[in-house]
Design a protein around this motif. Structure first.
Motif, mmCIF file in Angstrom:
data_model
loop_
_atom_site.group_PDB
_atom_site.id
_atom_site.type_symbol
_atom_site.label_atom_id
_atom_site.label_comp_id
_atom_site.label_asym_id
_atom_site.label_seq_id
_atom_site.Cartn_x
_atom_site.Cartn_y
_atom_site.Cartn_z
ATOM 1 N N THR A 133 0.833 -1.203 0.000
ATOM 2 C CA THR A 133 0.000 0.000 0.000
ATOM 3 C C THR A 133 0.869 1.254 0.000
ATOM 4 N N LEU A 134 1.938 1.233 0.808
ATOM 5 C CA LEU A 134 2.856 2.382 0.833
ATOM 6 C C LEU A 134 3.422 2.615 -0.564
ATOM 7 N N ASP A 135 3.806 1.519 -1.226
ATOM 8 C CA ASP A 135 4.401 1.654 -2.548
ATOM 9 C C ASP A 135 3.380 2.172 -3.547
ATOM 10 N N ARG A 136 2.160 1.682 -3.438
ATOM 11 C CA ARG A 136 1.118 2.148 -4.351
ATOM 12 C C ARG A 136 0.871 3.636 -4.147
ATOM 13 N N ALA A 137 0.855 4.059 -2.880
ATOM 14 C CA ALA A 137 0.660 5.478 -2.583
ATOM 15 C C ALA A 137 1.793 6.294 -3.191
ATOM 16 N N LEU A 138 2.994 5.763 -3.121
ATOM 17 C CA LEU A 138 4.157 6.468 -3.683
ATOM 18 C C LEU A 138 4.001 6.636 -5.195
ATOM 19 N N GLY A 182 1.341 9.122 -5.908
ATOM 20 C CA GLY A 182 1.810 10.465 -5.580
ATOM 21 C C GLY A 182 2.749 11.017 -6.644
ATOM 22 N N ALA A 183 3.461 10.123 -7.318
ATOM 23 C CA ALA A 183 4.406 10.577 -8.338
ATOM 24 C C ALA A 183 3.684 11.118 -9.568
ATOM 25 N N ARG A 242 10.384 8.566 -11.898
ATOM 26 C CA ARG A 242 11.211 9.058 -10.788
ATOM 27 C C ARG A 242 10.931 8.327 -9.481
ATOM 28 N N VAL A 243 9.983 7.418 -9.510
ATOM 29 C CA VAL A 243 9.591 6.703 -8.287
ATOM 30 C C VAL A 243 10.790 6.005 -7.648
ATOM 31 N N ALA A 244 11.639 5.445 -8.485
ATOM 32 C CA ALA A 244 12.758 4.643 -7.964
ATOM 33 C C ALA A 244 13.660 5.448 -7.034
ATOM 34 N N TYR A 245 13.787 6.753 -7.272
ATOM 35 C CA TYR A 245 14.693 7.570 -6.454
ATOM 36 C C TYR A 245 14.220 7.672 -5.007
ATOM 37 N N VAL A 246 12.944 7.440 -4.765
ATOM 38 C CA VAL A 246 12.436 7.399 -3.390
ATOM 39 C C VAL A 246 12.269 5.947 -2.938
ATOM 40 N N ARG A 247 11.774 5.112 -3.840
ATOM 41 C CA ARG A 247 11.447 3.735 -3.492
ATOM 42 C C ARG A 247 12.683 2.970 -3.011
ATOM 43 N N VAL A 248 13.783 3.115 -3.742
ATOM 44 C CA VAL A 248 14.968 2.303 -3.399
ATOM 45 C C VAL A 248 15.540 2.681 -2.029
#
Lengths: 433, 152
Positions: free
Chosen positions: B61-66, B69-70, B76-82
């Motif tokens: 769920t956190l990842d989906r929200a991320l 939000g992007a 650019r998601v990877a720059y926060v996700r990783v």
């Protein structure tokens, strides 16, 4: 990497039901986890699951074997004081006399066991993520064999998590699990391994095929309505590998004195507890073990050595009159950390055996001043007593032992687990145990 | 009267293999359950349920929200996700030490200071996010330079 169940699903479901004829809906909306369309990650598929599965097949096999070795290293069949699992039955079928060569043997096997286990955590998590839709597959059972396989998967997943969680908690001294660590981790490992072998036998051939296969993926793990990808499969594997690498480099240093500061989060990483010759890592301090200075003082402390020739009581100055020898040995803990070789100096165990009538060294029961603790009494086998590097150490690195390293006298034996290197020794009983 | 439909048996080889597996698991399980059978069962089953029904949905769920939000910057998601995933992984594994819940026992048993773990985890987290930010800026600058100049 992750697209899984979401809290918004119920809302979307209700919205979908309110407007059943909505023209925007070209395919049914994801409903519950039991519907394949609920699982939308485009990453899931046989290739990713198979790659992770094969890594775990190799890794967990090494974990199991090093675990069995650690169990054997305690010599549980030698004496009840070494045996935390007296009802092991056939599970101890392979036990053997733990050798004293090479002197870093336990340091290697247990360092690998714990460090590799920690390194595999991201792989285990990713593997479980990759197959989670299968947990919700309907019908619950297609056949008797399928029903039993699902029960077996509970043992597999529950067992894997149980083993990893108890191990990770134990090395951090967080004893919240329901019972003593040794039986839980040992019997739990066998329950898990029983399910693991069946799973590996059933799945490995297909996994090998899947990894070699380059065609487009199909099968029950592939989402029927995948979301737009935000990362490639290789990118996802890179993240898993990166997580493993990060855990490895912040843990492995706790097995090497010069690298200890690189183990940023491991329990025995960071700085040494003190400076100087006795400043190396401590398993249990004198205060923790309940050792008082008045019972280790030169006036109060006597070593009692018992054998067929009778009982000998020795003060520390009397011990120092015996021939002293040096040996270079590490301390290697079941918790996976170890020290580099330390320079010990003291009386050979076999010389103490000779003192009470044994020219051919027998087994020995060593008792500590410690009042509590699982290994305040420990047994050593004849081959360990006979090794010329096995000492009742009085000095380390050129100075008297510190209280935390077992002053006035401690046992050091090559290749033995740390807890068998009894500290604050009070009594040694040589002979058949 | 209609016959009740029986479950098909399935592969005999698979049945044999699972039979062996269950027998061994039961042999070890009987020994595992001697001390506190309820607690052990709770841990065994609870670990699986907690992972599958709490931990996994939580991070998914956190990842989906991320990703949501992007917005249109999904690349650019990877720059926060990783960095977030790596930092949370470290927290998950070393939670007893980082949270300080074993601080007393740890300090008295090992003679080591118990309070460095939180600091080191925070510094590692800062380094992970910082490194990711630097990488992001560098790539953004390179992309801007490579773009053909707009006419004035």
């Amino acid at each position: 990497m992750v697209r899984g169940p979401a809290l918004g699903v119920a809302r979307a479901y209700r919205r979908g039901m309110a407007r059943p004829d909505s023209p925007a809906r070209s395919r049914p909306l994801p409903r519950t986890p039991f519907s394949p369309a609920f699982w939308r990650s485009p990453l899931r598929g046989p290739w990713l699951t198979s790659v992770l599965g094969l890594v775990l097949l190799g890794g967990i096999t090494v974990l199991f074997l090093t675990g069995l070795l650690s169990y054997a290293a305690y010599n549980p069949d030698l004496s009840t004081v070494n045996d935390k699992t007296p009802d092991k039955g056939l599970l101890g079928f392979y036990l053997f006399s733990w050798p004293t060569d090479p002197h870093w043997l336990y340091r290697l096997t247990q360092g690998v066991h714990v460090t590799l286990g920690i390194t595999l955590i991201p792989v285990l998590l990713a593997k479980l993520w990759s197959v989670v839709p299968k947990l919700f597959t309907l019908p619950l059972a297609r056949s008797l064999a399928h029903a039993l396989e699902r029960v077996s998967l509970l043992l597999l997943v529950g067992g894997a998590l149980f083993e990893f969680v108890t191990g990770v908690l134990n090395v951090q001294l967080d004893y919240v699990f329901p019972g003593s660590f040794y039986p839980l981790h040992f019997y739990g490992a066998w329950v898990f391994f029983a399910a693991f072998v069946a799973h590996a036998a059933l799945k490995t051939p297909a996994a090998v095929r899947n990894v070699r296969q380059l065609r487009a993926e199909h099968g029950e793990l592939v989402s029927p309505s995948p979301a737009a990808p935000t990362v490639s499969r290789r990118g996802a594997l890179g993240l898993v590998g990166g997580g493993s690498l990060l855990l490895l480099v912040t843990t492995a240093g706790q097995s090497f004195d010069p690298l200890r500061r690189t183990a940023l989060l491991a329990p025995h990483g960071g700085a040494e507890p003190a400076t100087g010759p006795g400043g190396f890592q401590i398993n249990k301090t004198a205060a923790y073990a309940g050792i008082h200075a008045d019972e280790t003082s030169e006036e109060a402390w006597r070593l009692v050595v018992v054998g067929r020739a009778g009982t000998v009581r020795l003060s520390r100055p009397e011990l120092l009159q015996l021939p002293l020898h040096s040996s270079s040995l590490p301390i290697a803990c079941v918790e996976g950390w170890s020290t580099s070789d330390q320079g010990w100096r003291g009386v050979r165990l076999r010389d103490l055996a000779a003192l009470v009538g044994y020219d051919d060294p027998p087994d020995v029961l060593v008792e500590s001043l410690q009042r509590h603790g699982a290994f305040r009494r420990a047994a050593l086998r004849a081959n360990q007593v006979a090794d010329p590097r096995s000492l009742l150490a009085l000095y380390v690195n050129g100075e008297e032992l510190t209280p935390d390293h077992g002053h006035p006298a401690r046992v050091v034996v090559p290749a033995a687990p740390g807890v068998l290197n009894t500290k604050w020794v009070a009594r040694m009983t040589f002979g058949e145990l | 009267m209609p016959q009740p439909r029986l479950l098909p048996v399935g592969s005999p080889l698979q049945l044999l293999l699972l039979g062996c597996s269950f027998a061994l698991a039961a042999y070890a399980g009987l020994r595992l359950f001697t001390e506190d059978w309820f607690g052990v069962a709770l841990w065994f089953v609870g670990a699986a349920l907690l992972h599958d029904l709490v931990l996994l949905p939580l991070y998914a769920t956190l990842d989906r929200a991320l990703v949501r939000g992007a917005g249109r910057h999904r690349d650019r998601v990877a720059y926060v996700r990783v960095p977030a995933a790596l930092s949370l992984l470290l927290l998950l594994v070393w939670f007893p030490l980082i949270s300080g819940r074993v601080a007393g026992r740890y300090a008295s048993a090992t003679g080591l200071p118990p309070d460095g773990f939180l600091t080191r985890w925070l510094l590692l987290t800062a380094a992970l996010f910082g490194g990711s930010a630097v990488l992001f800026v560098l790539r953004l600058r390179r992309a801007t330079k490579e773009r053909p100049p707009t006419a004035h």
